[in-house]
Scaffold this active site. Structure first.
Site: not given
Length: 346
Positions: A131, A185, A191, A195, A211, A238
Site C-alpha cells: 500500500d 456483486c 453499499c 454510505c 468519504c 468508516c
C-alpha cells in the site's frame, strides 16, 4: 521456482491468499485518470504526481512480467459498527485497530521475496509494496484471481470477504498467471444505499472527497462544515460499506491471541467522551507503530470533537469543556471544539 511454489511459500509466511497477474495494460487501469479529472482525489496530490506510474506497473519496473499479489485478512471477532446501537461509541476503522500493517506485512513480503531470490536459478528484478507504491493493486489483485473489485470499490474474495490488506511483488519473472476473478456483486446496492455521505456516487465509483475515511484520515485541515454532521460517531475512518456487504456476513475466525490486528486498549470499544479524556501522551503511545500514526493526536482530536458535536452526546460535550491537553490548543482543534460546543450551548 513455479507459481504454485510461490503461493505455497506465501501461505507458510502467513498470507491468506496469493495469486499472480500478468503485468499488462488491463482495461480497468485506464479509469484512474478520469477519476482524477473528476476531482475525486481531493487534496491527495500524490495521486496526481504518480498518475503516469500508476497507469501500468511497467512504468515502475520496465522489465516487469508478472505481479504477485497477496491478501491478508485483518478482520477480528468484534461487532460491526452497524451492529452497535450506542451513539456515544467512538467508531474507528477496523484496519487501524492494531499494529501498522505496512510493517507487519512488509516484513512477510520481504521474506517471500528473499525466498524467491534464493529459489530462483537466475537473478531477476523486483519491487515489493504494501500500500505504498504507485500501483493500482486492486486491479492486479482481480487479475491474479484474488477477488473482484466490488461496487464499494473494495476487493471482495468470495471465501474470505473484503477485510483484506493487499501487497504485491512486481517482478521480471515469466510466471504462470491465474485466471481473473469474475464480478459477483450482481444488482446488490447495499453499499451504495448505506454510505453515510453518498460517497459511492455510482457502482464502482467513489468520490473520496465525500468519504468519511478521506475526511477523517486524509484531510489535513479543517473538516468542511457541511460534512461534520455526517461523521456522527465515526472518529477515524468508516467501515459501513464493507459491514453491509453480504460477502462479509460470515463470522470471522476466532482471534489468535498474538494477532497483530487486535485492537489496542486505547481504541477498543471506547466512548467519544473516554477517547477525548485520554491524555495526549497516552494517545501518542497508542498511535505509535499503528496505521493511525499518519493522522497523529491533533487530527484525531479534531475528529473526536466533531463526533461530540455531531452526536450531541452530553458526556462527550462535558469532556470537551473539561480537558485541557496541549493538543486542544492547536488552532484547528480549537475551532472544531468551539463548533461542537456552540451548536449545543448557543
Amino acid at each position: 521456482m513455479t507459481s504454485a511454489e510461490i503461493k505455497a511459500r506465501a501461505r507458510e509466511l502467513g498470507f491468506d491468499a496469493c495469486g499472480i497477474a500478468p503485468a499488462a495494460d488491463h482495461p480497468e487501469l485506464r479509469f484512474f485518470r478520469e477519476w482524477l479529472a473528476r476531482g475525486y482525489a481531493g487534496d491527495m496530490a500524490y495521486l496526481h504526481r504518480t498518475a503516469d506510474r500508476r497507469a501500468d506497473v511497467r512504468h515502475v519496473l520496465p522489465s516487469a512480467e508478472t505481479v504477485i499479489v497477496t491478501a491478508t485478512v485483518y478482520n477480528t471477532d468484534r461487532p460491526y459498527s452497524t451492529e452497535c446501537a450506542k451513539p456515544a461509541r467512538a467508531h474507528i476503522a477496523r484496519y487501524a485497530w492494531g499494529d501498522d500493517y505496512h510493517d507487519t506485512i512488509g516484513a512477510r513480503l520481504e521474506l517471500l521475496l528473499a525466498w524467491m531470490r534464493d529459489a530462483s536459478p537466475a537473478p531477476f528484478d523486483a519491487r515489493a509494496y504494501v500500500d505504498t507504491g504507485p500501483v493500482q493493486e486492486r486491479v492486479y489483485a482481480q487479475y491474479a484471481g484474488l477477488g473482484w473489485i466490488g461496487r464499494n470499490t473494495c476487493l471482495i474474495n468470495p471465501e474470505i470477504g473484503s477485510w483484506l490488506f493487499l501487497s504485491e511483488i512486481i517482478c521480471s519473472l515469466p510466471l504462470e498467471a491465474d485466471a481473473p476473478a469474475l464480478d459477483q456483486c450482481g444488482t446488490c446496492r447495499l453499499c451504495l444505499d448505506s454510505c453515510p455521505t453518498g460517497a459511492i456516487v455510482a457502482p464502482y465509483v467513489l468520490d473520496s472527497t465525500r468519504c468519511l475515511s478521506y475526511l477523517t484520515i486524509e484531510l489535513k485541515g479543517a473538516i468542511p462544515l457541511e460534512d461534520r454532521d455526517a461523521l456522527a460517531n465515526h472518529a477515524y475512518g468508516c467501515d459501513v460499506c464493507q459491514e453491509v456487504c453480504p460477502w462479509n456476513a460470515q463470522p470471522p475466525e476466532p482471534d489468535e491471541p498474538d494477532s497483530p490486528w487486535l485492537p489496542r486498549a486505547a481504541f477498543d470499544g471506547r466512548s467519544i467522551a473516554d477517547l477525548w479524556r485520554t491524555p495526549d501522551a497516552d494517545l501518542r503511545a497508542a498511535l505509535k507503530r499503528s496505521a493511525m500514526t499518519r493522522a497523529g493526536v491533533t487530527r484525531l482530536r479534531r475528529n473526536v470533537a466533531v463526533c461530540a458535536g455531531a452526536t450531541g452526546d452530553a458526556d462527550a460535550l462535558s469532556a470537551l469543556r473539561e480537558v485541557t491537553e496541549p493538543s486542544c490548543d492547536d488552532p484547528m482543534v480549537a475551532e472544531h471544539i468551539h463548533w461542537a460546543l456552540d451548536r449545543h450551548d448557543g
